[in-house]
Every structure is written in C-alpha cells, then in structure tokens.
Design a protein around this motif. Structure first.
Motif, PDB file in Angstrom:
ATOM      1  N   UNK A  18       3.392  10.974  75.737  1.00  0.00           N
ATOM      2  CA  UNK A  18       3.646   9.611  76.217  1.00  0.00           C
ATOM      3  C   UNK A  18       4.966   9.053  75.673  1.00  0.00           C
ATOM      4  N   UNK A  19       5.184   9.203  74.383  1.00  0.00           N
ATOM      5  CA  UNK A  19       6.413   8.670  73.782  1.00  0.00           C
ATOM      6  C   UNK A  19       7.640   9.404  74.299  1.00  0.00           C
ATOM      7  N   UNK A  20       7.547  10.717  74.389  1.00  0.00           N
ATOM      8  CA  UNK A  20       8.679  11.517  74.873  1.00  0.00           C
ATOM      9  C   UNK A  20       9.062  11.128  76.296  1.00  0.00           C
ATOM     10  N   UNK A  21       8.063  10.964  77.168  1.00  0.00           N
ATOM     11  CA  UNK A  21       8.340  10.593  78.566  1.00  0.00           C
ATOM     12  C   UNK A  21       8.920   9.184  78.636  1.00  0.00           C
ATOM     13  N   UNK A  22       8.421   8.274  77.800  1.00  0.00           N
ATOM     14  CA  UNK A  22       8.952   6.904  77.790  1.00  0.00           C
ATOM     15  C   UNK A  22      10.438   6.905  77.420  1.00  0.00           C
ATOM     16  N   UNK A  23      10.817   7.728  76.457  1.00  0.00           N
ATOM     17  CA  UNK A  23      12.236   7.841  76.076  1.00  0.00           C
ATOM     18  C   UNK A  23      13.075   8.378  77.239  1.00  0.00           C
ATOM     19  N   UNK A  24      12.549   9.406  77.904  1.00  0.00           N
ATOM     20  CA  UNK A  24      13.262   9.990  79.048  1.00  0.00           C
ATOM     21  C   UNK A  24      13.448   8.961  80.160  1.00  0.00           C
ATOM     22  N   UNK A  25      12.415   8.146  80.384  1.00  0.00           N
ATOM     23  CA  UNK A  25      12.518   7.130  81.429  1.00  0.00           C
ATOM     24  C   UNK A  25      13.584   6.089  81.087  1.00  0.00           C
ATOM     25  N   UNK A  26      13.682   5.734  79.818  1.00  0.00           N
ATOM     26  CA  UNK A  26      14.732   4.807  79.412  1.00  0.00           C
ATOM     27  C   UNK A  26      16.107   5.352  79.751  1.00  0.00           C
ATOM     28  N   UNK A  27      16.316   6.639  79.474  1.00  0.00           N
ATOM     29  CA  UNK A  27      17.596   7.274  79.790  1.00  0.00           C
ATOM     30  C   UNK A  27      17.829   7.336  81.294  1.00  0.00           C
ATOM     31  N   UNK A  28      16.763   7.628  82.069  1.00  0.00           N
ATOM     32  CA  UNK A  28      16.909   7.722  83.520  1.00  0.00           C
ATOM     33  C   UNK A  28      17.244   6.360  84.123  1.00  0.00           C
ATOM     34  N   UNK A  29      16.517   5.323  83.697  1.00  0.00           N
ATOM     35  CA  UNK A  29      16.776   3.984  84.225  1.00  0.00           C
ATOM     36  C   UNK A  29      18.186   3.513  83.880  1.00  0.00           C
ATOM     37  N   UNK A  30      18.670   3.916  82.727  1.00  0.00           N
ATOM     38  CA  UNK A  30      20.040   3.554  82.355  1.00  0.00           C
ATOM     39  C   UNK A  30      21.043   4.291  83.241  1.00  0.00           C
ATOM     40  N   UNK A  31      20.818   5.589  83.450  1.00  0.00           N
ATOM     41  CA  UNK A  31      21.736   6.389  84.273  1.00  0.00           C
ATOM     42  C   UNK A  31      21.779   5.892  85.713  1.00  0.00           C
ATOM     43  N   UNK A  32      20.676   5.307  86.182  1.00  0.00           N
ATOM     44  CA  UNK A  32      20.612   4.822  87.558  1.00  0.00           C
ATOM     45  C   UNK A  32      20.977   3.345  87.677  1.00  0.00           C
ATOM     46  N   UNK A  33      21.355   2.735  86.567  1.00  0.00           N
ATOM     47  CA  UNK A  33      21.829   1.359  86.607  1.00  0.00           C
ATOM     48  C   UNK A  33      20.758   0.290  86.569  1.00  0.00           C
ATOM     49  N   UNK A  34      19.484   0.666  86.356  1.00  0.00           N
ATOM     50  CA  UNK A  34      18.409  -0.326  86.285  1.00  0.00           C
ATOM     51  C   UNK A  34      18.427  -1.034  84.939  1.00  0.00           C
ATOM     52  N   UNK A  35      18.653  -0.275  83.871  1.00  0.00           N
ATOM     53  CA  UNK A  35      18.727  -0.836  82.521  1.00  0.00           C
ATOM     54  C   UNK A  35      20.164  -0.744  82.022  1.00  0.00           C
ATOM     55  N   UNK A  36      20.616  -1.803  81.374  1.00  0.00           N
ATOM     56  CA  UNK A  36      22.016  -1.844  80.946  1.00  0.00           C
ATOM     57  C   UNK A  36      22.288  -0.947  79.738  1.00  0.00           C
ATOM     58  N   UNK A  37      21.249  -0.670  78.928  1.00  0.00           N
ATOM     59  CA  UNK A  37      21.454   0.151  77.730  1.00  0.00           C
ATOM     60  C   UNK A  37      20.584   1.408  77.726  1.00  0.00           C
ATOM     61  N   UNK A  38      19.324   1.263  78.086  1.00  0.00           N
ATOM     62  CA  UNK A  38      18.420   2.413  78.103  1.00  0.00           C
ATOM     63  C   UNK A  38      17.885   2.792  76.747  1.00  0.00           C
ATOM     64  N   UNK A  39      18.110   1.952  75.723  1.00  0.00           N
ATOM     65  CA  UNK A  39      17.619   2.286  74.382  1.00  0.00           C
ATOM     66  C   UNK A  39      16.104   2.131  74.310  1.00  0.00           C
ATOM     67  N   UNK A  40      15.515   2.632  73.247  1.00  0.00           N
ATOM     68  CA  UNK A  40      14.063   2.745  73.128  1.00  0.00           C
ATOM     69  C   UNK A  40      13.607   2.104  71.824  1.00  0.00           C
ATOM     70  N   UNK A  41      12.702   1.135  71.930  1.00  0.00           N
ATOM     71  CA  UNK A  41      12.154   0.480  70.737  1.00  0.00           C
ATOM     72  C   UNK A  41      10.644   0.696  70.744  1.00  0.00           C
ATOM     73  N   UNK A  42      10.141   1.365  69.723  1.00  0.00           N
ATOM     74  CA  UNK A  42       8.707   1.651  69.609  1.00  0.00           C
ATOM     75  C   UNK A  42       8.093   0.756  68.539  1.00  0.00           C
ATOM     76  N   UNK A  43       7.026   0.047  68.897  1.00  0.00           N
ATOM     77  CA  UNK A  43       6.378  -0.870  67.956  1.00  0.00           C
ATOM     78  C   UNK A  43       4.867  -0.681  68.033  1.00  0.00           C
TER      79      UNK A  43
END
Length: 311
Positions: free
Chosen positions: A100-125
């Motif tokens: 779950x955590x690994x896929x969430x990180x990958x999605x952050x990178x994908x959304x950033x590469x596609x312009x949905x997220x401005x940074x794509x960084x990952x904060x786990x709490x």
C-alpha cells in the motif's frame, strides 16, 4: 378460314439489371484494447517499477485506468472538448506488507509527472501525528500536515484508529478537519487512507459523508505462498544472493504454517523480507566459522536451508 399462316409475333424481352442493394457502410472496427504505457521519461520508470511488483493485478489495473483517464483528458482539452477535473482521494484496504505505501508513493510520482500534483511528494502520518492533547490542538496539527502535503500525497496508515475513541475523542476532530480540507483543497493534494479491510469499512460507516469523498477504493490482497517466495527470491537477487532449492522448499513449508497460525497478523512481504535478512546474518556466521580465507563466490551468494531459522 384462310389457309395462310399468320407470321409469329416476335416479343423482345429486355432484362433489367437488379438495382444494387444499398447496404450501410460498415463501422470501422475499434482497435484492440491494450495497456499502452509510456516508453521513456519519468512515467516509464514508474510503470516499470509498478509492473515489476509481484501480484497486485487489480492495483496495477487501477493505476493504468487513472493514467489513461488523464491522458485522454489532455487529448480532449487539445480538441476543445470538456475535460472536467476528477477527485483522486483514495482508500487502500488490506493487510500490512501488501504494497500500500509503495503504491501510494508511485502514484504521487505519476500524478506529478502528469501535472495533477505540483510536487508529488509523499507525507506518511499516523494517529499520533494528527491527534493533539487538548481542544483545538488536533485541528491545528491536522491543518499543518495538510499544508505540508499541498502539491503531494498525504498518506494516513491505520486511519481507522482516528474513530476508535468515540464522540469525545480528539480523533473525531481530526476527521472533521480532514473532510473540510479535502473539500476546500480537493485539487491541491490527494489524501490516501489505508488500513485493514474490515476496520476501514467500519471507519467509513462512522461518518455518512466519508465514503462519497473517496471515489477510489482498492483492495490489496494478501500474497499467496508462491508469490511470497517470488518476493523473497527477488529481494535476494537485488542483494546478489540466491536461495538454494532446498531452502526454497523449507521457506514454503514455513510460510504455509505461519499463514495458517497467524492469518490476521501476518505481514506478507514485510515478513519474508525480515526472514531473508535474518538468513543473511546466519549465513555470514556460518561462512565465517567454515572458511579460514575468503569463501568462494558461489558460497558468498548462496542461502542454504540451515541459514533459514524462524525462531
């Protein structure tokens, strides 16, 4: 009556060619559906990493759906068509160690590469990072974390723990604050809540407005024994080790027993990673006690059955 024979009358018959039947033009056959993925750039690396993961077929399909949706939305915009923005807040359900955590990180990178997220960084709490010690403290902590997550992913593991304390618990304050932030800043960050399937279902039931705010919910299935062995072999290969055939047989037997005895607390890929790291330590002790000089390369790489100790 005259005996003259009347000449026969010649009848000319003109055969008309039948009119051709007007058939509608056949619709062109749609191209065969396939999983087109990028072949170069950051997105290519993301999909290679995702597809290199063992199992997770439904998760991989979901990621491809999101990628396809975003690409087609871009094409629609270029064609002057409507391209409404979508909400991508998600629920990840499943046992520990299922990716779950690994896929969430990958999605952050994908959304950033596609312009949905401005940074794509990952904060786990987790709960302790959100819930304060007095009235108003929780909302402050939660808003600060959402602020840090702007442009990226805010990932809350064991999110159901926020609802365990009842009405008077400060966890409810955190939930209310998250719901408001999701609505006010829905296009500025993505919230992913993760946890055991049953507990996440109970958590969503605590607030009637929660399920509709998470349009994407995906189940991370437990790994089979064969998949767990594949993961262990893959982790070993990355470290330039290999499990000998008898070691693999021993590992399979142990995993079957462990999954049957601790089905609820079994940590899947995390468990086999710990087993492998322990085996590498035992291998080092065995080799050091066996060889007075540097062991052969093959021995340095080999994990034997005696290296696998589970107690």
């Amino acid at each position: 009556m005259s005996g003259r024979v009347q000449p026969s009358r010649q009848i000319n018959i003109v055969l008309r060619q039948p009119e051709p039947i007007q058939r509608p033009l056949a619709e062109p056959e749609p191209p065969q559906a396939g999983k087109h993925v990028p072949t170069d750039g950051p997105l290519s690396d993301i999909f290679k990493e995702l597809n290199g993961m063992i199992g997770l077929d439904n998760v991989k399909s979901l990621v491809h759906e999101i990628y396809a949706l975003l690409q087609i939305s871009r094409f629609r915009a270029e064609a002057g068509l409507l391209h409404n923005s979508h909400v991508y807040h998600m629920i990840f359900k499943g046992s520990p160690g299922t990716g779950k955590t690994t896929v969430a990180r990958l999605m952050g990178r994908m959304f950033h590469a596609l312009g949905v997220l401005s940074k794509g960084h990952f904060i786990e709490v987790e709960r302790a990072d959100l819930v304060g010690e007095y009235i108003g403290h929780t909302a402050l902590k939660t808003r600060e974390l959402m602020k840090k997550a702007m442009g990226g992913i805010l990932f809350i593991d064991e999110a159901y723990s926020l609802a365990r304390g009842g009405e008077k618990d400060f966890g409810k304050e955190a939930i209310d604050c998250l719901v408001k932030g999701m609505e006010d800043k829905k296009n500025e960050f993505i919230l992913i809540l993760a946890g055991y399937s049953e507990e996440m279902e109970a958590f969503l039931a605590t607030n009637p407005g929660l399920p509709s705010r998470f349009p994407i919910q995906v189940e991370f299935e437990d790994y089979s024994i064969e998949q767990l062995v594949q993961i262990c072999e893959l982790l070993a290969k990355e470290r330039e080790y290999m499990l000998l055939p008898q070691a693999i047989i021993k590992l399979k037997q142990h995993l079957a027993e462990e999954k049957a005895a601790q089905w609820r607390a079994f940590s899947n890929a995390r468990y086999v990673r710990n087993v492998l790291e322990k085996a590498i330590r035992h291998q080092a002790v065995r080799l050091l006690g066996t060889y007075t000089t540097s062991p052969p390369k093959q021995e340095l790489m080999s994990i034997r059955p005696e290296d696998l100790k589970f107690k």
